[in-house]
Design an enzyme around this catalytic site. Structure first.
Site, PDB file in Angstrom:
ATOM      1  N   SER A  63      31.240  -9.403  45.328  1.00 47.06           N
ATOM      2  CA  SER A  63      30.992 -10.708  44.723  1.00 47.06           C
ATOM      3  C   SER A  63      31.706 -11.869  45.420  1.00 47.06           C
ATOM      4  O   SER A  63      31.224 -12.991  45.364  1.00 47.06           O
ATOM      5  CB  SER A  63      31.405 -10.675  43.252  1.00 47.06           C
ATOM      6  OG  SER A  63      32.694 -10.133  43.140  1.00 47.06           O
ATOM      7  N   ASP A  99      37.958 -16.474  37.102  1.00 41.96           N
ATOM      8  CA  ASP A  99      37.482 -15.895  35.843  1.00 41.96           C
ATOM      9  C   ASP A  99      38.156 -14.567  35.518  1.00 41.96           C
ATOM     10  O   ASP A  99      37.652 -13.803  34.712  1.00 41.96           O
ATOM     11  CB  ASP A  99      35.955 -15.726  35.890  1.00 41.96           C
ATOM     12  CG  ASP A  99      35.517 -14.804  37.011  1.00 41.96           C
ATOM     13  OD1 ASP A  99      36.395 -14.262  37.726  1.00 41.96           O
ATOM     14  OD2 ASP A  99      34.301 -14.602  37.194  1.00 41.96           O
ATOM     15  N   HIS A 121      37.388 -12.964  39.907  1.00 40.99           N
ATOM     16  CA  HIS A 121      37.034 -13.615  41.178  1.00 40.99           C
ATOM     17  C   HIS A 121      37.955 -14.781  41.504  1.00 40.99           C
ATOM     18  O   HIS A 121      38.465 -15.454  40.608  1.00 40.99           O
ATOM     19  CB  HIS A 121      35.583 -14.099  41.105  1.00 40.99           C
ATOM     20  CG  HIS A 121      34.634 -13.023  40.705  1.00 40.99           C
ATOM     21  ND1 HIS A 121      34.100 -12.935  39.437  1.00 40.99           N
ATOM     22  CD2 HIS A 121      34.159 -11.962  41.385  1.00 40.99           C
ATOM     23  CE1 HIS A 121      33.322 -11.866  39.354  1.00 40.99           C
ATOM     24  NE2 HIS A 121      33.342 -11.255  40.520  1.00 40.99           N
TER      25      HIS A 121
END
Ligand SMILES: *[C@@H]1O[C@H](CO)[C@@H](O)[C@H](O)[C@H]1NC(C)=O
Ligand SMILES: *[C@@H]1O[C@H](CO)[C@@H](O)[C@H](O)[C@H]1NC(C)=O
Ligand SMILES: *[C@@H]1O[C@H](CO)[C@@H](O)[C@H](O)[C@H]1NC(C)=O
Ligand SMILES: *[C@@H]1O[C@H](CO)[C@@H](O)[C@H](O)[C@H]1NC(C)=O
Ligand SMILES: *[C@@H]1O[C@H](CO)[C@@H](O)[C@H](O)[C@H]1NC(C)=O
Length: 432
Positions: free
Chosen positions: A58, A377, A380
């Protein structure tokens, strides 16, 4: 020192005369401040990258997962993207991820996710990063787009690009091949490999199903060897000649990891930052093995440059002196976008999750100044932290070999901070 420089100039002239090194004026310009080590570390045939191909999870993904699974993720909503794009932009961040910075520095368009079907632009490479992607196949539970699959996607892109280029009638060629990489871009691109260990191991380890000891013994060698065989595969079958491998950042410092340990009520040894120390031990073992494996690999791949970017150490440097990087010390282990708890992270109320309060439905929102935080978050990085990884890698710091690509390849890092989206990427379009 002076005599060393003279020797280096002499060597450079010799190389240029023999036509062995053909860097042209750029290197000559870059050379004035460079050291003699440049010649031993940059092999003959090195050219500045003319495209980027990215592999990872990600923190690399610029839209693959949210393109593949539309309307399925909270990440499609604000406050994702709020700090830079002012919209979610299909990224797992408050703004840019590392490849956005790299593309910007090279003055390439935003790196197009491979799965993008509307108006894709692969002229300067492609992004195969997919949120949740693992390095090895056997831990791939969340998504099947693990590293091996991402490599196959690259090989298919190359196969099809060359196919189209060979079939395109000379005159119609321009429209048909628009948006495709040139044939040479595959051998002159920079292959970026940035996986964390998180996707491969954190669910098993943080839940206690797998001990750190067992993970280090049973998984670490396999994961390292998968990275190495990935490089070999891309070298042999895609013609890749330049790689930048980032080692994983500190999994034990993620608010999601710390919260998982706290909720299991297991006591854990803390490192100097309050992170789970055993994660660091595991990662040190991993980094050691990765470093050694890459050192062994280099002599076997003629004309290849393999950079190892030590993000792990960069992050430790940031944590040791957060204020000097613009972060607030008291927020190092806290999530910017989260909902309460010691680490401002709640598995049931993650960033952008909907919840009800006083009869009103709302979403978990962001802190006031995301740039004060390293964690966006809980899982990340913020764009502020990603920026530092990019800056270090591109300027040859914590990079092996320590080549300063920013000077050598005339990169532009000037719009990394204090610029708007329109200023940083003048011609870019973002899809919802
Ligand atoms: C390495 O580069 C040199 C000079 O460009 C070239 O002659 C040689 O064939 C290359 N070797 C391989 C294995 O690609
Ligand atoms: C690209 O590769 C294809 C397939 O090998 C070939 O037919 C085509 O001529 C190449 N194009 C250029 C511009 O070299
Ligand atoms: C660790 O490995 C040993 C030996 O294979 C096994 O008996 C044990 O159950 C494993 N424990 C964990 C938590 O991984
Ligand atoms: C951990 O402790 C809290 C408070 O004592 C308790 O409510 C919770 O159920 C415990 N969690 C586990 C997984 O044992
Ligand atoms: C943006 O587009 C204009 C007009 O086509 C072009 O001149 C300019 O070089 C482009 N800028 C970038 C950064 O791509």
């Amino acid at each position: 020192m002076r005599s060393l420089q003279h020797l280096a100039i002499l060597l450079l002239q010799l190389f240029l005369l023999q036509g062995v090194v053909n860097f042209g004026p750029r290197l000559a310009a870059a050379y004035s401040g460079a050291s003699a080590t440049l010649f031993s570390v940059v092999p003959p045939g090195f050219v500045c990258p003319e495209g980027l191909f990215a592999f990872g999870g990600s923190v690399v993904d610029t839209g693959n997962s949210l393109t593949a699974m539309p309307f399925a993720s909270r990440v499609e909503n604000l406050p994702y993207g709020v700090n830079f794009f002012k919209r979610p932009a299909r990224r797992y961040s408050d703004g840019r991820v590392i490849v956005d910075y790299l593309a910007q520095a090279f003055k390439f368009p935003l790196l197009t996710p491979y799965l993008r079907s509307i108006d894709p632009d692969f002229s300067r490479g492609a992004n195969f990063g997919y949120a949740g992607a693992t390095i090895i196949r056997k831990t791939a539970t969340y998504t099947r787009f693990f590293f091996g699959v991402q490599q196959n996607q690259l090989l298919r892109l190359k196969q099809n690009s060359l196919q189209v280029r060979s079939q395109a009638p000379a005159l119609a060629g321009f429209t048909v091949t628009r948006g495709l990489p040139r044939n040479e871009t595959f051998s002159r691109g920079l292959y970026i490999i940035k996986f964390g260990l998180k996707n491969d191991l954190s669910e098993l380890v943080n839940s206690g199903a797998l001990s750190f000891e067992n993970a280090t013994r049973e998984y670490v060698p396999e994961i390292v060897s998968e990275i190495i065989s990935g490089i070999q595969n891309l070298y042999e079958n895609a013609g890749a000649r330049m790689f930048m491998v980032f080692n994983p950042t500190l999994v034990g410092c993620l608010p999601s990891t710390l919260t998982a340990f706290a909720q299991r009520n297991v006591s854990f040894a803390e490192d100097e930052f309050g992170c789970v120390a055993e994660w660091n031990d595991l990662q040190n073992a991993y980094n050691c093995q990765l470093d050694a494996a890459i050192k062994n690999l280099r002599p076997t791949l003629p004309n290849a440059t393999i950079f190892l970017a030590d993000s792990f150490s960069v992050q430790k440097k940031v944590f040791s002196n957060p204020e000097s990087f613009g972060f607030k010390k008291e927020f190092l282990l806290k999530t910017c976008c989260g909902y309460g708890g010691e680490y401002n992270y709640d598995e049931d109320r993650k960033c952008a999750d909907k919840y009800e309060e006083d009869g009103i439905t709302t979403r978990v929102g962001a802190c006031e100044s995301p740039n004060d935080y390293v964690s966006w978050d809980g899982i990340h990085d913020t764009e502020a932290l990603s920026r530092i990884y990019a800056q270090y890698a591109l300027t040859g710091k914590f990079l092996d070999p320590p080549v300063d690509l920013s000077t050598l390849c005339d990169l532009d890092l000037s719009k990394f901070s204090d610029s708007t989206f329109a200023e940083a990427y003048p011609n870019a379009t973002l899809l919802d």
